[in-house]
Design an enzyme around this catalytic site. Structure first.
Site, PDB file in Angstrom:
ATOM      1  N   SER A 231      -1.371   2.511  -3.165  1.00 38.02           N
ATOM      2  CA  SER A 231      -0.030   2.756  -3.693  1.00 38.02           C
ATOM      3  C   SER A 231       0.600   1.433  -4.112  1.00 38.02           C
ATOM      4  O   SER A 231       0.266   0.372  -3.582  1.00 38.02           O
ATOM      5  CB  SER A 231       0.849   3.418  -2.635  1.00 38.02           C
ATOM      6  OG  SER A 231       1.196   2.494  -1.607  1.00 38.02           O
ATOM      7  N   ASP A 232       1.503   1.503  -5.082  1.00 36.35           N
ATOM      8  CA  ASP A 232       2.388   0.363  -5.280  1.00 36.35           C
ATOM      9  C   ASP A 232       3.217   0.221  -4.002  1.00 36.35           C
ATOM     10  O   ASP A 232       3.292   1.142  -3.182  1.00 36.35           O
ATOM     11  CB  ASP A 232       3.287   0.579  -6.502  1.00 36.35           C
ATOM     12  CG  ASP A 232       3.761  -0.735  -7.112  1.00 36.35           C
ATOM     13  OD1 ASP A 232       3.791  -1.755  -6.390  1.00 36.35           O
ATOM     14  OD2 ASP A 232       4.116  -0.746  -8.306  1.00 36.35           O
ATOM     15  N   TRP A 233       3.836  -0.914  -3.817  1.00 37.33           N
ATOM     16  CA  TRP A 233       4.486  -1.225  -2.554  1.00 37.33           C
ATOM     17  C   TRP A 233       5.684  -0.284  -2.316  1.00 37.33           C
ATOM     18  O   TRP A 233       6.698  -0.358  -3.001  1.00 37.33           O
ATOM     19  CB  TRP A 233       4.923  -2.673  -2.559  1.00 37.33           C
ATOM     20  CG  TRP A 233       3.878  -3.640  -2.093  1.00 37.33           C
ATOM     21  CD1 TRP A 233       4.088  -4.691  -1.242  1.00 37.33           C
ATOM     22  CD2 TRP A 233       2.467  -3.680  -2.398  1.00 37.33           C
ATOM     23  NE1 TRP A 233       2.899  -5.367  -1.013  1.00 37.33           N
ATOM     24  CE2 TRP A 233       1.895  -4.768  -1.701  1.00 37.33           C
ATOM     25  CE3 TRP A 233       1.635  -2.883  -3.190  1.00 37.33           C
ATOM     26  CZ2 TRP A 233       0.541  -5.084  -1.770  1.00 37.33           C
ATOM     27  CZ3 TRP A 233       0.267  -3.194  -3.265  1.00 37.33           C
ATOM     28  CH2 TRP A 233      -0.256  -4.269  -2.561  1.00 37.33           C
ATOM     29  N   ALA A 235       5.410   3.064  -2.641  1.00 34.40           N
ATOM     30  CA  ALA A 235       5.312   4.224  -3.532  1.00 34.40           C
ATOM     31  C   ALA A 235       4.628   5.424  -2.880  1.00 34.40           C
ATOM     32  O   ALA A 235       4.348   6.414  -3.555  1.00 34.40           O
ATOM     33  CB  ALA A 235       4.556   3.845  -4.813  1.00 34.40           C
TER      34      ALA A 235
END
Length: 633
Positions: A231-233, A235
């Protein structure tokens, strides 16, 4: 063992997973504390090193250790070289610095399509506004990084095309548009063997990207991606491992105890968690992470810069410099008969040089060569009487440039992750600055240099003799600019974005951008960037693919043979230079395809009088459209 070494990376990963406890498996699927931007704990018992993940797409972002890594030109500038070989050199150099810094996952390259000209992260994305440009440029970066034993990361999957409301927006996109415009660069990354993907913050058709079974299924099943999706940070919105997310970053809100308890209770199968762990381990084994000494705690503090990488920065910055206009061949500047007075104007020229964007893509390099320093220290620059006008005030500049024989006005603006630009205009009165200087020194003696994060408006373009655009050129900005201005290097770049005549020239509605009630509708479908301009018969200020050279070119003996186009290019001018041959196809009527589409290109470098035979090969996909009803090309 010898048997284990004979196994392919995936089979080795499976054997390791068979030896792991549930706690050890869970530990690999979430972030932990550590000195890097992202950290995943290692497993000493099984000889699995920690994952040390770090930004970013323009070099190693060394928080607290400024000046210890190289500030390369931005990824958009790399795209502007239109040269896959430079993509590889860029990726390899960054990969080496990451390796030396103890990082084994490079969070890049970025490859989203520039749908919105004002998008705050366009400078991070190599594809510009065209999928085929991305398809050709992405593999070199990925391969260059991974040839150093560092895992590359394709981001941001998918439709991270605006920063406004990025944490909540829902992008409504039809599948034909996805397949033809937004997915191809990511598919190219998979084909190049990229080890990891990062899913974005936004929703696609109602589901968060990191728990979107349709899009993650396309990635893993249709494209055959064998690595892992992080995941993006921040997300991650749920325990979405069954939807296709493999790793939560940077913590363990869902993929820690919650995941462990779900496996223990049987609501998540052992096969599901095993698949995710295998996906993380496979590229780690493939890149040799398990066969080399683990990074030391002090590696992140190392100074990994080098003369070689400084030289590469200078080369890439020159190769990505785009000559938009050159009336009366004012460039390159030649040695004057007498010592002419040259004014270098604007705060971007020296005190506020624009060489990198902000956010996770920012790098603080060991130094920055300003345009003023680069031009004045060049051997040719020393033939001029050069003085600095360090202001963006039109009134102040008019007074100071009086008596100058030539003026170079350096302008720029910054953009950042987390916010889109307010407009495409230069800020701080810089448009007025250009007009004032041109009116004072003379339009035929004024050169503009624009260091910018993407598209800008150029209302002064008819008032000046020459315009150079170099996006964010990195720490060697001034030296590379001097090389181009004085003719040591050819302006090798071509536009990867259309430069419009006016704000919102494509007439996007609010529902298209920034969205209404949290929904952005991609109703323009395939008409992104230059496709819209050609379809609507609108001539932009400067078109996609545009870029002048100091020399002239002749194309002849053009032949279409099967699925290839063959032709000769000859340098018929007075300077050595580079040319980017671009091939566009037009589909027959009735297929609802944009009128003209880039399908191939090749960059050639020729001395005066030299010729080269060029072949651009096309594939079946280039002649195909995606049939949404049949779910097939």
């Amino acid at each position: 063992t010898g048997t284990a070494l004979a196994l392919n990376p995936s089979d080795q990963a499976k054997k390791l997973v068979q030896q792991m406890t549930l706690d050890e498996k869970v530990q690999m699927l979430h972030g932990a504390g550590g000195p890097y931007i992202g950290n995943v704990a290692g497993n000493d018992r099984l000889g699995i090193p920690p994952l040390n993940l770090n930004d970013g797409p323009q070099g190693f972002r060394a928080r607290g250790h400024a000046g210890t890594s190289t500030q390369f030109p931005c990824t958009l500038a790399v795209g502007a070289t239109w040269d896959p070989n430079i993509s590889y050199e860029f990726g390899a150099a960054m990969g080496q610095e990451f390796l030396d810094k103890g990082s084994n996952v490079l969070l890049g390259p970025g490859m989203c399509i520039a749908r919105i000209p004002r998008c705050g992260r366009n400078f991070e994305y190599v594809s510009g506004e065209d999928p085929v440009l991305g398809v050709k440029m992405v593999p070199g970066i990925v391969t260059g990084i991974q040839d150093q034993g560092v895992i590359a990361n394709a981001k941001h999957w998918i439709n991270n095309n605006q920063e406004t409301a990025r944490m909540s927006e829902n992008n409504e996109v039809d599948m034909r548009t996805q397949r033809e415009i937004y997915l191809p660069p990511f598919e190219a990354a998979v084909k190049a063997g990229v080890g990891s993907f990062m899913c974005s913050y936004n929703k696609i058709n109602g589901n968060w990207s990191c728990e979107n079974p349709q899009m993650l299924s396309i990635l893993k099943e249709d494209f055959g991606f064998e690595g892992w999706v992080m995941s993006d940070w921040g997300a991650t919105h749920s325990l979405s491992i069954e939807a296709g997310l493999d790793q939560e970053m940077p913590g363990k809100h869902y993929f820690g105890d919650t995941l462990k308890n779900a496996v223990t209770s049987g609501s998540i199968s052992n096969e599901t968690i095993d698949d995710s762990v295998i996906r993380v381990l496979t590229p780690m084994i493939q890149m040799g992470l398990l066969n080399r000494t683990a990074p030391s705690a002090d590696d992140i503090n190392k100074n990994v810069t080098s003369d070689e990488h400084n030289a590469l920065c200078r080369k890439i910055a020159a190769e990505s410099t785009i000559l938009l206009k050159n009336d009366h061949q004012i460039l390159p500047l030649l040695p004057p008969w007498n010592k002419l007075k040259m004014a270098i104007v604007g705060t971007t020229a020296h005190s506020r040089t624009k060489t990198a964007g902000s956010g996770s893509g920012h790098v603080s390099g060991p130094y920055v060569i300003s345009p003023f320093d680069g031009i004045s220290s060049h051997r040719m620059g020393q033939a001029y009487d050069i003085f600095l006008v360090d202001t963006d005030s039109a009134d102040d500049a008019k007074k100071q440039v009086e008596g100058a024989d030539i003026a170079i006005v350096v302008v720029g603006c910054i953009s950042t992750e987390g916010a889109d630009r307010d407009s495409l205009s230069l800020d701080g009165g810089q448009d007025d600055l250009i007009s004032a200087v041109a009116a004072t020194v003379g339009s035929g003696k004024t050169i503009v240099v624009a260091s910018v994060p993407g598209a800008i408006l150029t209302p002064w373009r008819d008032e000046v003799a020459a315009i150079i655009m170099n996006f964010f050129p990195g720490q060697e900005a001034g030296n590379a600019l001097a090389d181009v201005i004085f003719g040591d290097a050819s302006p090798g770049g071509r536009l990867t974005l259309t430069l419009p005549n006016s704000e919102n020239e494509m007439k996007m509605t609010e529902s298209q951008y920034p969205g209404v009630d949290g929904v952005s509708t991609y109703s323009e479908k395939l008409l992104v960037g230059y496709r819209w301009y050609i379809h609507n018969g609108v001539q932009p200020a400067y078109p996609f693919g545009h870029g002048l050279s100091y020399t002239t070119w002749k194309y002849d003996n053009i032949v279409a043979k099967d699925t290839s186009i063959l032709f000769n290019i000859t340098n018929t001018g007075l300077y050595s230079g580079s040319e980017v041959a671009q091939l566009y196809l037009q589909f027959p009527p009735g297929y609802q395809e944009p009128a003209m589409q880039l399908k191939g290109f090749q960059k050639v470098r020729l001395n005066v009088g030299e010729s080269q035979s060029v072949t651009i090969d096309l594939e079946d996909r280039d002649f195909s459209f995606y049939d949404d009803e049949k779910s097939a090309w």
